[in-house]
Write a protein that holds these residues in place. Structure first.
Motif, short mmCIF file in Angstrom:
data_model
loop_
_atom_site.label_atom_id
_atom_site.label_comp_id
_atom_site.label_asym_id
_atom_site.label_seq_id
_atom_site.Cartn_x
_atom_site.Cartn_y
_atom_site.Cartn_z
N GLU A 11 -0.13 -15.41 -86.46
CA GLU A 11 -0.91 -14.27 -85.98
C GLU A 11 0.02 -13.11 -85.63
O GLU A 11 -0.28 -11.95 -85.91
CB GLU A 11 -1.73 -14.68 -84.75
CG GLU A 11 -2.68 -13.59 -84.27
CD GLU A 11 -3.55 -14.04 -83.11
OE1 GLU A 11 -4.15 -13.17 -82.47
OE2 GLU A 11 -3.60 -15.26 -82.85
N LYS A 12 1.17 -13.44 -85.04
CA LYS A 12 2.17 -12.41 -84.71
C LYS A 12 2.65 -11.71 -85.98
O LYS A 12 2.75 -10.47 -86.02
CB LYS A 12 3.36 -13.07 -84.00
CG LYS A 12 4.54 -12.17 -83.75
CD LYS A 12 4.30 -11.22 -82.61
CE LYS A 12 5.56 -10.46 -82.25
NZ LYS A 12 5.32 -9.42 -81.23
N ALA A 13 2.92 -12.48 -87.04
CA ALA A 13 3.39 -11.91 -88.32
C ALA A 13 2.33 -10.99 -88.93
O ALA A 13 2.65 -9.93 -89.47
CB ALA A 13 3.76 -13.02 -89.28
N GLN A 14 1.09 -11.41 -88.84
CA GLN A 14 0.00 -10.60 -89.41
C GLN A 14 -0.17 -9.28 -88.68
O GLN A 14 -0.54 -8.27 -89.27
CB GLN A 14 -1.30 -11.40 -89.38
CG GLN A 14 -1.36 -12.51 -90.43
CD GLN A 14 -2.62 -13.35 -90.31
OE1 GLN A 14 -3.09 -13.61 -89.21
NE2 GLN A 14 -3.16 -13.77 -91.45
N GLN A 15 0.11 -9.26 -87.37
CA GLN A 15 -0.12 -8.07 -86.56
C GLN A 15 1.02 -7.06 -86.65
O GLN A 15 0.81 -5.88 -86.42
CB GLN A 15 -0.34 -8.46 -85.10
CG GLN A 15 -1.66 -9.18 -84.86
CD GLN A 15 -1.80 -9.67 -83.43
OE1 GLN A 15 -0.84 -9.64 -82.65
NE2 GLN A 15 -3.00 -10.13 -83.07
N LEU A 16 2.24 -7.53 -86.99
CA LEU A 16 3.38 -6.60 -87.04
C LEU A 16 3.21 -5.61 -88.20
O LEU A 16 3.13 -6.01 -89.36
CB LEU A 16 4.68 -7.39 -87.22
CG LEU A 16 5.28 -8.01 -85.96
CD1 LEU A 16 6.44 -8.93 -86.32
CD2 LEU A 16 5.75 -6.93 -84.99
N PRO A 17 3.19 -4.30 -87.93
CA PRO A 17 3.02 -3.33 -89.01
C PRO A 17 4.28 -3.17 -89.85
O PRO A 17 4.22 -2.84 -91.04
CB PRO A 17 2.69 -2.03 -88.26
CG PRO A 17 3.30 -2.20 -86.91
CD PRO A 17 3.22 -3.67 -86.60
#
Length: 465
Positions: free
Chosen positions: A446-452
């Motif tokens: 989820e962290k990876a998906q949120q990082l722009p």
């Protein structure tokens, strides 16, 4: 002597240009010094290699029977260099389709040769309008011609409505808007890749003006660069991307070759930004733009392809799993690269192909042959090594590489902050994955998906599955 500015300049001459340069130097209008004529003929005989250039031999050709004088030779070299630079300027002037006629027209006005002026003016304007090209330079040339006629009429007739003044203002506006937008797009792009603080002026005012006063079809450059400007400024400018593609199809012949190359690159860059946001349809969009640009020659400069384009095409094709096409392209298109980039591009991109097809030992072997002539190959090689070390469970080598990679990013001052951040985030996430338990993977995913800003986001998401 071989490393002098003069030899560096004449090395750039083609066979045809050498012949023209000799005629130029022999012309008494440009040169009356017989020493420079002999010097030009001496150098022409040594072209194109200039391997047997000895000062004493050159001096003997210029001043037969005289004792060698270094100062006299250097003076001759300086004067011939000036003639060479003048020759290049003259060639550029003559290649221009309007400037020679413009200055002739200006001279005819000064001499009050009305009959001669009208004939040449009408012919020049018509010749220019008959050409398909409608780039910014076209509008500048139209401005010069209209301004010349407007000034002539203002001095030769009574005070009546002069429609050439309106045309002068319109064409100047079109030229300014096209060039201002083009420069603004360049500055916005540079700020994404490199730490280059530009002062962006009148941007909002120009945006409002173009939206309030739609530009005519005869100014496709303004339309193109305004769409590109929107792509660079807006988060979701898909309608502008589609409009830009349509413009390329319907008005391709109206752009200069240089403008077309720029527009293709901006369209591709927009696709790349969408790909970073995991919008997969843009992978094929970008590759198709690349292929058309290379096959048509639009993306080639002096018949050469930039190593950055070469690398990106292969990345896109690998992402689409077009492995056969990729290998064929690497082997068949290596010659399109400048000599200084060919080896790095060849070894790095084969390493990428071997990594994608599971041949990790071959990938490592080819990465070891890369000499990092380009910052993008340097960064790409480090990321590829991280993936290989992770997948082969080479933990010690991976930890060491992550440390050195982070230090490299922190020391390098020419990498833009956004690019640096995307790689720093990549390093940080890899480290967290190494130390995490499987139960923590969903949170990391989820962290990876949120990082722009995150390099190799797809790979990180895949290993966190």
């Amino acid at each position: 002597m071989e490393k002098s500015k003069l030899i560096e300049l004449v090395r750039s001459f083609s066979t045809r240009e050498w012949s023209a340069f000799q005629d130029f130097v022999r012309s008494p209008y440009f040169n009356r010094n017989p020493v420079l004529i002999r010097f030009c003929e001496f150098l022409a005989a040594q072209a194109p290699d200039f391997k047997a250039l000895h000062p004493e031999k050159a001096f003997a050709a210029l001043f037969p029977g005289e004792p060698y004088q270094d100062a006299a030779l250097k003076h001759a070299m300086s004067f011939l260099l000036k003639l060479g630079e003048q020759f290049i300027g003259q060639m550029q002037y003559e290649r221009n389709e309007v400037l020679p006629e413009y200055f002739t027209l200006k001279g005819l006005v000064e001499r009050e040769l009305e009959k001669h002026y009208h004939y040449l003016y009408d012919r020049t304007v018509q010749k220019q309008l008959n050409r398909e090209r409608r780039d910014a330079i076209f509008h500048y040339e139209q401005y010069m011609l209209a301004n010349l006629e407007a000034n002539r009429l203002s001095h030769s007739t009574a005070r009546v409505f002069n429609d050439h003044v309106q045309r002068t203002a319109d064409q100047l506006d079109y030229f300014y808007l096209a060039e201002k937008l083009r420069c603004t797009c360049y500055m916005l792009t540079s700020q994404v890749v490199l730490a280059t603080p530009y002062n962006l002026q009148l941007v909002d005012e120009i945006t409002r003006f173009i939206k309030q006063y739609p530009m005519p079809d005869e100014a496709p450059s303004i339309h193109a660069y305004f769409h590109i400007f929107q792509l660079l400024r807006q988060e979701n400018a898909h309608s502008d991307f589609e409009a830009l593609k349509k413009l390329l199809v319907s008005h391709e012949s109206r752009f200069s070759r240089e403008e077309l190359a720029e527009i293709y690159e901006y369209a591709i860059n927009f696709c790349n930004l969408q790909i970073l946001k995991l919008k997969e349809p843009f992978v094929e969009e970008a590759l198709n733009l690349y292929i058309k640009g290379v096959e048509s020659g639009i993306l080639l400069q002096k018949e050469k392809l930039s190593p950055w384009h070469f690398k990106n095409m292969i990345k896109l094709a690998l992402r689409l799993e077009r492995f056969e096409w990729t290998e064929h392209f690497i082997l068949q298109s290596k010659h399109l690269l400048e000599t200084g980039f060919q080896e790095d591009a060849y070894y790095y991109n084969l390493a990428e192909l071997y990594y994608y097809t599971g041949r990790l030992d071959d990938a490592m072997l080819h990465l070891n042959k890369v000499e990092f002539t380009d910052i993008h190959y340097n960064l790409g090689s480090k990321v590829l090594l991280v993936k290989i070390y992770y997948e082969t469970e080479a933990s010690n080598a991976l930890e060491s590489l992550l440390d050195s990679f982070k230090n490299y990013l922190q020391r390098n001052k020419i990498i833009s902050e956004e690019l640096r951040r995307s790689y720093i985030n990549f390093i940080s996430l890899v480290r967290r994955i190494l130390r995490a338990s499987p139960a923590q993977y969903p949170a990391l995913r989820e962290k990876a998906q949120q990082l722009p800003l995150l390099s190799s986001k797809n790979w990180l998401l895949r290993i966190l599955e």
